[in-house]
Design a protein around this motif. Structure first.
Motif, PDB file in Angstrom:
ATOM      1  N   LEU A 244      41.010  -9.085 -24.772  1.00 52.54           N
ATOM      2  CA  LEU A 244      40.022 -10.159 -24.892  1.00 52.54           C
ATOM      3  C   LEU A 244      39.851 -10.905 -23.575  1.00 52.54           C
ATOM      4  O   LEU A 244      38.735 -11.232 -23.173  1.00 52.54           O
ATOM      5  CB  LEU A 244      40.436 -11.126 -25.996  1.00 52.54           C
ATOM      6  CG  LEU A 244      40.161 -10.610 -27.412  1.00 52.54           C
ATOM      7  CD1 LEU A 244      40.754 -11.532 -28.457  1.00 52.54           C
ATOM      8  CD2 LEU A 244      38.655 -10.483 -27.630  1.00 52.54           C
ATOM      9  N   SER A 245      40.963 -11.171 -22.880  1.00 53.35           N
ATOM     10  CA  SER A 245      40.851 -11.903 -21.613  1.00 53.35           C
ATOM     11  C   SER A 245      40.057 -11.101 -20.604  1.00 53.35           C
ATOM     12  O   SER A 245      39.244 -11.642 -19.862  1.00 53.35           O
ATOM     13  CB  SER A 245      42.224 -12.178 -21.004  1.00 53.35           C
ATOM     14  OG  SER A 245      43.079 -12.692 -21.944  1.00 53.35           O
ATOM     15  N   PHE A 246      40.303  -9.812 -20.592  1.00 50.41           N
ATOM     16  CA  PHE A 246      39.562  -8.945 -19.691  1.00 50.41           C
ATOM     17  C   PHE A 246      38.080  -9.083 -19.912  1.00 50.41           C
ATOM     18  O   PHE A 246      37.290  -9.289 -18.990  1.00 50.41           O
ATOM     19  CB  PHE A 246      39.927  -7.486 -19.974  1.00 50.41           C
ATOM     20  CG  PHE A 246      40.743  -6.916 -18.899  1.00 50.41           C
ATOM     21  CD1 PHE A 246      40.272  -6.949 -17.595  1.00 50.41           C
ATOM     22  CD2 PHE A 246      41.977  -6.368 -19.159  1.00 50.41           C
ATOM     23  CE1 PHE A 246      41.035  -6.435 -16.589  1.00 50.41           C
ATOM     24  CE2 PHE A 246      42.736  -5.866 -18.156  1.00 50.41           C
ATOM     25  CZ  PHE A 246      42.280  -5.898 -16.875  1.00 50.41           C
ATOM     26  N   ILE A 247      37.719  -8.973 -21.184  1.00 50.07           N
ATOM     27  CA  ILE A 247      36.312  -9.053 -21.549  1.00 50.07           C
ATOM     28  C   ILE A 247      35.747 -10.383 -21.098  1.00 50.07           C
ATOM     29  O   ILE A 247      34.673 -10.468 -20.503  1.00 50.07           O
ATOM     30  CB  ILE A 247      36.191  -8.914 -23.072  1.00 50.07           C
ATOM     31  CG1 ILE A 247      36.672  -7.531 -23.488  1.00 50.07           C
ATOM     32  CG2 ILE A 247      34.782  -9.165 -23.530  1.00 50.07           C
ATOM     33  CD1 ILE A 247      37.026  -7.438 -24.936  1.00 50.07           C
ATOM     34  N   VAL A 248      36.497 -11.431 -21.371  1.00 52.71           N
ATOM     35  CA  VAL A 248      36.030 -12.775 -21.046  1.00 52.71           C
ATOM     36  C   VAL A 248      35.828 -12.918 -19.544  1.00 52.71           C
ATOM     37  O   VAL A 248      34.806 -13.437 -19.090  1.00 52.71           O
ATOM     38  CB  VAL A 248      37.052 -13.804 -21.560  1.00 52.71           C
ATOM     39  CG1 VAL A 248      36.844 -15.148 -20.895  1.00 52.71           C
ATOM     40  CG2 VAL A 248      36.948 -13.932 -23.058  1.00 52.71           C
ATOM     41  N   VAL A 249      36.771 -12.420 -18.777  1.00 51.63           N
ATOM     42  CA  VAL A 249      36.684 -12.577 -17.329  1.00 51.63           C
ATOM     43  C   VAL A 249      35.457 -11.848 -16.783  1.00 51.63           C
ATOM     44  O   VAL A 249      34.733 -12.361 -15.939  1.00 51.63           O
ATOM     45  CB  VAL A 249      37.971 -12.042 -16.667  1.00 51.63           C
ATOM     46  CG1 VAL A 249      37.802 -11.968 -15.167  1.00 51.63           C
ATOM     47  CG2 VAL A 249      39.140 -12.932 -17.016  1.00 51.63           C
ATOM     48  N   ILE A 250      35.214 -10.661 -17.325  1.00 49.17           N
ATOM     49  CA  ILE A 250      34.083  -9.882 -16.807  1.00 49.17           C
ATOM     50  C   ILE A 250      32.760 -10.468 -17.282  1.00 49.17           C
ATOM     51  O   ILE A 250      31.800 -10.583 -16.518  1.00 49.17           O
ATOM     52  CB  ILE A 250      34.188  -8.415 -17.252  1.00 49.17           C
ATOM     53  CG1 ILE A 250      35.547  -7.858 -16.894  1.00 49.17           C
ATOM     54  CG2 ILE A 250      33.096  -7.591 -16.615  1.00 49.17           C
ATOM     55  CD1 ILE A 250      35.875  -7.922 -15.447  1.00 49.17           C
ATOM     56  N   ILE A 251      32.717 -10.824 -18.556  1.00 50.04           N
ATOM     57  CA  ILE A 251      31.478 -11.402 -19.092  1.00 50.04           C
ATOM     58  C   ILE A 251      31.158 -12.692 -18.350  1.00 50.04           C
ATOM     59  O   ILE A 251      30.003 -12.976 -18.024  1.00 50.04           O
ATOM     60  CB  ILE A 251      31.642 -11.690 -20.596  1.00 50.04           C
ATOM     61  CG1 ILE A 251      31.650 -10.385 -21.372  1.00 50.04           C
ATOM     62  CG2 ILE A 251      30.543 -12.601 -21.092  1.00 50.04           C
ATOM     63  CD1 ILE A 251      30.307  -9.841 -21.680  1.00 50.04           C
ATOM     64  N   GLY A 252      32.193 -13.465 -18.081  1.00 49.10           N
ATOM     65  CA  GLY A 252      31.964 -14.734 -17.409  1.00 49.10           C
ATOM     66  C   GLY A 252      31.471 -14.547 -15.987  1.00 49.10           C
ATOM     67  O   GLY A 252      30.834 -15.423 -15.427  1.00 49.10           O
ATOM     68  N   GLY A 253      31.775 -13.423 -15.422  1.00 49.58           N
ATOM     69  CA  GLY A 253      31.407 -13.201 -14.024  1.00 49.58           C
ATOM     70  C   GLY A 253      32.656 -13.322 -13.184  1.00 49.58           C
ATOM     71  O   GLY A 253      33.361 -14.331 -13.241  1.00 49.58           O
ATOM     72  N   LEU A 254      32.923 -12.267 -12.406  1.00 49.69           N
ATOM     73  CA  LEU A 254      34.157 -12.224 -11.620  1.00 49.69           C
ATOM     74  C   LEU A 254      34.320 -13.456 -10.744  1.00 49.69           C
ATOM     75  O   LEU A 254      33.400 -13.843 -10.026  1.00 49.69           O
ATOM     76  CB  LEU A 254      34.129 -10.998 -10.720  1.00 49.69           C
ATOM     77  CG  LEU A 254      34.901  -9.821 -11.248  1.00 49.69           C
ATOM     78  CD1 LEU A 254      34.851  -8.696 -10.256  1.00 49.69           C
ATOM     79  CD2 LEU A 254      36.325 -10.248 -11.514  1.00 49.69           C
ATOM     80  N   GLY A 255      35.496 -14.055 -10.830  1.00 50.21           N
ATOM     81  CA  GLY A 255      35.793 -15.140  -9.916  1.00 50.21           C
ATOM     82  C   GLY A 255      35.175 -16.468 -10.304  1.00 50.21           C
ATOM     83  O   GLY A 255      35.451 -17.475  -9.677  1.00 50.21           O
ATOM     84  N   SER A 256      34.352 -16.483 -11.341  1.00 51.44           N
ATOM     85  CA  SER A 256      33.770 -17.754 -11.748  1.00 51.44           C
ATOM     86  C   SER A 256      34.609 -18.357 -12.870  1.00 51.44           C
ATOM     87  O   SER A 256      34.629 -17.836 -13.978  1.00 51.44           O
ATOM     88  CB  SER A 256      32.338 -17.547 -12.230  1.00 51.44           C
ATOM     89  OG  SER A 256      31.937 -18.668 -12.981  1.00 51.44           O
ATOM     90  N   LEU A 257      35.310 -19.434 -12.551  1.00 51.38           N
ATOM     91  CA  LEU A 257      36.166 -20.037 -13.564  1.00 51.38           C
ATOM     92  C   LEU A 257      35.321 -20.691 -14.652  1.00 51.38           C
ATOM     93  O   LEU A 257      35.659 -20.657 -15.826  1.00 51.38           O
ATOM     94  CB  LEU A 257      37.110 -21.046 -12.931  1.00 51.38           C
ATOM     95  CG  LEU A 257      38.125 -20.404 -11.984  1.00 51.38           C
ATOM     96  CD1 LEU A 257      39.080 -21.450 -11.439  1.00 51.38           C
ATOM     97  CD2 LEU A 257      38.910 -19.308 -12.669  1.00 51.38           C
ATOM     98  N   ARG A 258      34.189 -21.259 -14.246  1.00 51.35           N
ATOM     99  CA  ARG A 258      33.315 -21.867 -15.236  1.00 51.35           C
ATOM    100  C   ARG A 258      32.806 -20.780 -16.190  1.00 51.35           C
ATOM    101  O   ARG A 258      32.798 -20.951 -17.411  1.00 51.35           O
ATOM    102  CB  ARG A 258      32.135 -22.551 -14.548  1.00 51.35           C
ATOM    103  CG  ARG A 258      31.248 -23.301 -15.508  1.00 51.35           C
ATOM    104  CD  ARG A 258      30.205 -24.107 -14.766  1.00 51.35           C
ATOM    105  NE  ARG A 258      29.453 -23.260 -13.845  1.00 51.35           N
ATOM    106  CZ  ARG A 258      28.168 -23.485 -13.537  1.00 51.35           C
ATOM    107  NH1 ARG A 258      27.537 -24.513 -14.045  1.00 51.35           N
ATOM    108  NH2 ARG A 258      27.546 -22.702 -12.694  1.00 51.35           N
ATOM    109  N   GLY A 259      32.423 -19.642 -15.608  1.00 47.35           N
ATOM    110  CA  GLY A 259      31.962 -18.523 -16.427  1.00 47.35           C
ATOM    111  C   GLY A 259      33.031 -18.079 -17.408  1.00 47.35           C
ATOM    112  O   GLY A 259      32.752 -17.789 -18.569  1.00 47.35           O
TER     113      GLY A 259
END
Lengths: 308, 441, 314
Positions: A244-259
């Motif tokens: 789930l975290s993986f998905i979240v990180v990618i969906i949010g946009g790499l390196g974007s903490l807000r994302g």
């Protein structure tokens, strides 16, 4: 249950999931963003947090709240230290090569899982919540006498679940402040933006990497301590939050903490809300495909910058 | 031929106390197996046999993976049963040696392990698998290697006829008989309108199909089927799908999230819940005193074997607990928080005693007698309640390779499970779906 | 000797060696090697996409499972005999590869990893959802009597071994040849520098798409063969774990080498099989071995051999 109350309940449940997910994913995002390392063992640091929480809580015989408080302090610290050790012993020597770190962190995953199995055992073990009151929730209904308030069957949450949401929010906000206001936050952002330039400006990039890796693990462990009074500690519990975290990180946009935070909310909540409309497994399939399609049509994620 | 229980446990040689549970690991550590045996006083003990070489039983154990909590207790029970059998003179005068191999609770590794037993370890039989997908994955290997494969899984796989002549389940009942035997009690005492919650995979589907049919036969109905995806870790969001007019909530869950499931169920209903009937699978290896389980008070559970020692406890159950090291609360005698998988693990004990009885009936000498062993087990029928069968009396059906036996329903009273109903063996019977004895070896 | 002659001899030697082994190995190791060859075929399929084209998929189990279920369902419900059922298996995997290829190739890098992971997770859940036919996690057995081809009993250890060898050598020779012709060299160019390959006028998308198709179909063939040779079809093979395995085998054996997948699969199998002999903590040993290997032999076993001693190694 009627549609309205059901939706409210699913939203509340989704919020708890999203809160914990946001913390876990934030840790992964940090490591990903700053170090460009895919940490496959991230879920195991989450598991480590839960397992340490159980050890700490069961060693304290006083009121559960003391055990929980101690776990909040000790478990993330432990996970952070283990992560720093892993960084120094392994990742650093691999010069953070993307493929090599994947294999190495898979190895670390196996090591941590097996160690947990041998010390903690194969059972799922609960940690008592510091407090836990069932709170029935009211619902408004428009009847003959205008609006009236009533308590639908099953519509409830617990004080502890509300606490989880609040605690996660507090951590997220303080973390954002830490990143934007503190000196270390500045250094981290600089390293993330341009490793070479950071080096030339005298930033000890290797030390920053170690600390970031430790911090990422500590965030996962903290999320686990929050969830472990609701779900139990188990040596295989790391797989789900990792995915789930993986998905979240990618969906949010790499390196974007807000994302990352927005995506965690989106995914945590949609998982709950889609389940209102479809049969459970079908809901899971649809939610999974939805995530895939979001990426297919917006590969840079929600907040990522489009590549030139 | 049929063998009564008295013939199953040879008496007379009980004074022998030294245990002979040799795992392959302990053998590797010390001298070669032969040297160890001849050097010990055991040689005279087993001297009556034509060969004093041990009978090797390959134990497919869930040491890692999702089944590890079960695997640990299956291991303890297996060790205890082996010790009991060896203390009583072994099988055909030969000591029993357990060779444990971890299958990782994975069907691919399971099949590899069965081949390893047959070809590498020279095991006489393979035994012990719990999880159904590992049984399905391994059974073809057993059939091809022609090694008798005794599973302890409670799946309906064996009796459904989908496996082969080398696969048998003589020590634990299957889910179909368990589920259908519950329907009369549920409909008469708890209610006729049932909602079922079960995991959305084959084990859950068996519950769905068999119970839905069985409750309809009792004049009841299932209002709603709620299938939970197996990857799920939080459950509250599914509970609103439970219809308001539900009289009985039937739940069965497996895996590490079971405790969350049961806890959230309690939090959802609060003080106004329907009757709740669950399969103890939802709480195997879980302490009923765990925080959050208070609401289970007054709810009902199927138990394969009552976890808490009952007032009318048989001497067989007492001996079984003592041998395995389980106290009256179903937990380890050395650690009261280490709760056993009491409703399942007796199957290992009983299966090993069936293997012993079968080998003695077939005058089993070595792998060349494997077919005779299977025929001898197929010829079994009544198994009386005894030290070899502490869970209760059983009837083995040689055609379907499946054993049938009593089921228990318990109610949570003062935080403990109190048995309120025992089914008869007849309640659990259903028409044969296969005749393995007509199949070629 | 020219590099292509050398590599031809090497592959012939490997195949001949495996052939000889089947008459000299003990029953146990013969059985193991038959299994390993099928899994190595899966890894060869994976290597086409990861090792040569540079696309890291975390969802290849869906292709393996598609082949397996395509064959299994065709035999179970279609009453097909093994050969056409095997074709159905490969076709199922190929169709899935087309769908996944068209969608997932819109992404690159980590997004590609996640998209493939998500598709695989959906396939896994779909198998569970249609449990009435697939029997979900439990899976089903393909009866011994049905596993016969042209009067040959595929459950016989020797015939099974030879069937696995046939599958493995076909996959090995096809991919080895592929990497010698222009198509394969373009794939490597894509891996090394996608933009430049594009600028040189190659249709990068078409090449990547074909790589997904070939990779998925070979993986599917391995899945179908596994179901046929070992008689079991189950959802476990669609789980995340089984997507990680080929990645591990390929990285261990040496990504972008033709025999690396075999070496990696053999190494991992025997590491676990051997260490489980003296400890239950074999995962600990496997984990340590992975870490050590990556620390001291980064390019994988065959990759290190190529780097140090045999630069010609294909």
């Amino acid at each position: 249950m009627e549609f309205g109350p059901h939706l409210l309940l699913a939203t509340l449940e989704g919020a708890v999931g999203a809160a914990v997910l946001a913390l876990t994913a934030l840790g992964l995002s940090l490591v990903f963003g700053v170090m460009r390392v895919v940490n496959v063992a991230h879920g195991e640091f989450y598991m480590l947090g839960a397992v340490v929480a159980w050890f700490v809580a069961s060693a304290m015989s006083a009121h559960p709240a003391f055990g929980f408080m101690a776990a909040v302090l000790i478990a993330p610290a432990m996970a952070g230290l283990v992560a720093i050790l892993a960084d120094r012993l392994v990742l650093k020597r691999l010069h953070y090569d993307p493929e090599a770190t994947i294999v190495a962190t898979i190895g670390i995953l196996y090591i941590m899982q097996q160690t947990a199995l041998m010390t903690f055992g194969p059972e799922a073990r609960p940690v008592a919540p510091p407090f836990n009151t069932r709170i029935p929730l009211p619902w408004l209904e428009y009847g003959e006498n205008g609006f009236n308030l009533f308590y639908p069957w099953g519509l409830s949450t617990t004080s502890y679940k509300l606490f989880v949401i609040a605690a996660a929010a507090v951590i997220l906000v303080s973390f954002a402040l830490f990143l934007s206001r503190s000196r270390f936050g500045l250094i981290m952002r600089a390293t993330q933006l341009d490793r070479e330039t950071a080096l030339t400006f005298g930033i000890p990039v290797e030390r920053v990497y170690s600390l970031v890796f430790g911090l990422g693990a500590a965030l996962a462990a903290f999320a686990a301590v929050l969830i472990v009074p609701i779900q139990q500690a188990h040596y295989l519990m790391g797989a789900d939050p990792l995915l789930l975290s993986f998905i979240v990180v990618i969906i949010g946009g790499l390196g974007s903490l807000r994302g990352t935070v927005v995506a965690a909310l989106l995914i945590g909540m949609s998982d709950g809300i889609i389940s209102v409309f479809f049969s459970p497994t079908l809901a899971k399939i649809l939610a999974t495909l939805l995530v895939a399609l979001v990426l297919v049509f917006r590969p840079q994620g929600l907040y990522g910058k489009k590549r030139a | 031929m049929e063998r009564g229980p008295n013939q199953m446990l040879p008496t007379g040689r009980v004074e022998m106390t030294q245990k002979l549970i040799t795992s392959r690991r302990s053998l590797l550590k010390g001298a070669a197996a032969g040297g160890l045996l001849t050097a010990s006083p055991l040689v005279s003990r087993f001297a009556s046999a034509q060969s004093s070489a041990p009978i090797k039983i390959g134990f497919q154990q869930h040491s890692t993976g999702i089944g590890a909590a079960y695997g640990r207790w299956y291991g303890r029970t297996t060790d205890a049963a082996t010790k009991a059998i060896n203390d009583a003179g072994g099988i055909n005068g030969r000591p029993v040696e357990i060779i444990a191999e971890d299958d990782g609770t994975d069907p691919k590794r399971g099949a590899e392990v069965v081949e390893k037993f047959a070809n590498q370890h020279g095991a006489d039989v393979a035994f012990g698998t719990l999880f159904s997908h590992v049984v399905y994955g391994s059974a073809p290997a057993a059939g091809e290697q022609k090694i008798p494969y005794f599973v302890v899984s409670e799946g309906h796989h064996v009796a459904s006829g989908k496996l082969n002549r080398y696969t048998l389940q003589p020590g634990i009942t299957d889910v179909k008989s368990q589920v259908q035997a519950m329907a009369p009690y549920v409909s008469e005492n708890l209610g006729k309108k049932v909602t079922m919650i079960f995991p959305d995979f084959a084990f859950g589907h068996d519950h769905r199909d068999f119970f839905t049919a069985a409750i309809a036969a009792q004049g009841g109905e299932v209002l709603e089927h709620i299938a939970i995806p197996p990857t799920e870790t939080s459950f509250t969001k599914y509970f609103p799908k439970i219809p308001r007019d539900t009289e009985v909530l039937y739940h069965v869950m497996v895996g590490p999230a079971v405790l969350t499931f049961v806890k959230e169920l309690g939090e959802f209903f609060g003080p106004s819940s329907p009757e709740i009937f669950g399969f103890i699978d939802s709480l195997e290896a879980v302490d009923l005193g765990s925080p959050g389980l208070e609401f289970l008070e007054g709810t009902y559970f199927w138990e394969g074997n009552p976890r808490y020692a009952q007032p009318d406890q048989t001497s067989f159950d007492r001996n079984f607990r003592a041998a395995v090291g389980v106290d009256d609360n179903g937990a380890s005698v050395s650690d009261p928080s280490d709760v056993s998988t009491y409703s399942h693990m007796f199957g290992c004990w009983e299966t090993l005693h069936v293997i012993k009885a079968g080998m003695e009936a077939a005058d089993y000498q070595g792998p060349q007698d494997r077919q005779k062993l299977i025929e001898a087990v197929e010829a079994m029928s009544d198994m009386a309640e005894s030290d070899a069968h502490p869970q209760g009396p059983k009837v083995f059906n040689g055609k379907t390779h499946q054993v049938f036996g009593r089921q228990y329903i318990s109610r949570v009273e003062n935080g403990k499970l109190t048995r309120v109903h025992s089914t008869s063996v007849e309640d659990t019977l259903y028409p044969d779906e296969v005749d393995y004895t007509t199949m070629a070896f | 000797m020219s590099p292509s002659a050398r590599s031809f001899l090497l592959h012939l030697g490997v195949i001949a060696g495996l052939f000889v082994l089947c008459f000299t190995l003990s029953d146990y190791h013969q059985g193991n090697l038959a299994r390993i060859m099928v899994l190595a075929t899966y890894a060869i399929g994976y290597n086409v996409l990861f090792g040569y084209t540079g696309l890291l998929s975390l969802g290849h189990a869906m292709f393996f499972a598609a082949g397996m279920y395509g064959l299994g369902l065709a035999m179970q419900y279609g009453g097909m005999s093994p050969v056409p059922a095997f074709a159905v298996g490969i076709l199922t995997a190929a169709v899935l590869s087309v769908v996944v290829g068209v969608l997932a190739l819109r992404t690159i890098g980590v997004a590609f990893m996640i998209v493939t992971l998500m598709f695989a997770q959906s396939v896994f859940l779909i198998i569970l959802y249609f449990g009435t036919w697939t029997r979900g996690d439990e899976g089903f057995v393909i009866p011994q009597a049905a596993r016969q081809v042209l009067g040959m009993d595929l459950t016989d250890p020797l015939i099974r071994y030879l069937a696995a060898l046939l599958l493995f050598s076909s996959a090995l020779l096809i991919t080895a040849r592929m990497m010698q012709v222009r198509f394969g060299r373009v794939l490597i160019a894509v891996r090394e520098n996608e933009e430049r390959t594009q600028m040189l006028g190659y249709d990068v998308f078409r090449h990547k798409f074909l790589a997904v198709l070939i990779s998925g179909s070979i993986s599917g063939a391995a899945g179908a063969a596994y179901g046929l040779l070992f008689g079991y079809v189950g959802a476990t093979f669609a789980s995340v774990q089984y997507s990680i395995f080929p990645l591990l085998w390929v990285l261990l054996g040496g990504a972008g080498t033709t025999i690396g997948p075999l070496v990696g699969a053999v190494f991992m199998f025997y590491l676990i099989d051997y260490s489980s002999g003296f400890t239950n903590a074999y995962m600990l040993i496997a984990g340590l071995a992975l870490v050590l290997l990556v620390l001291f032999a980064r390019a994988g076993i065959m990759g290190e051999v190529r780097r140090r001693w045999a630069p010609w190694l294909p």
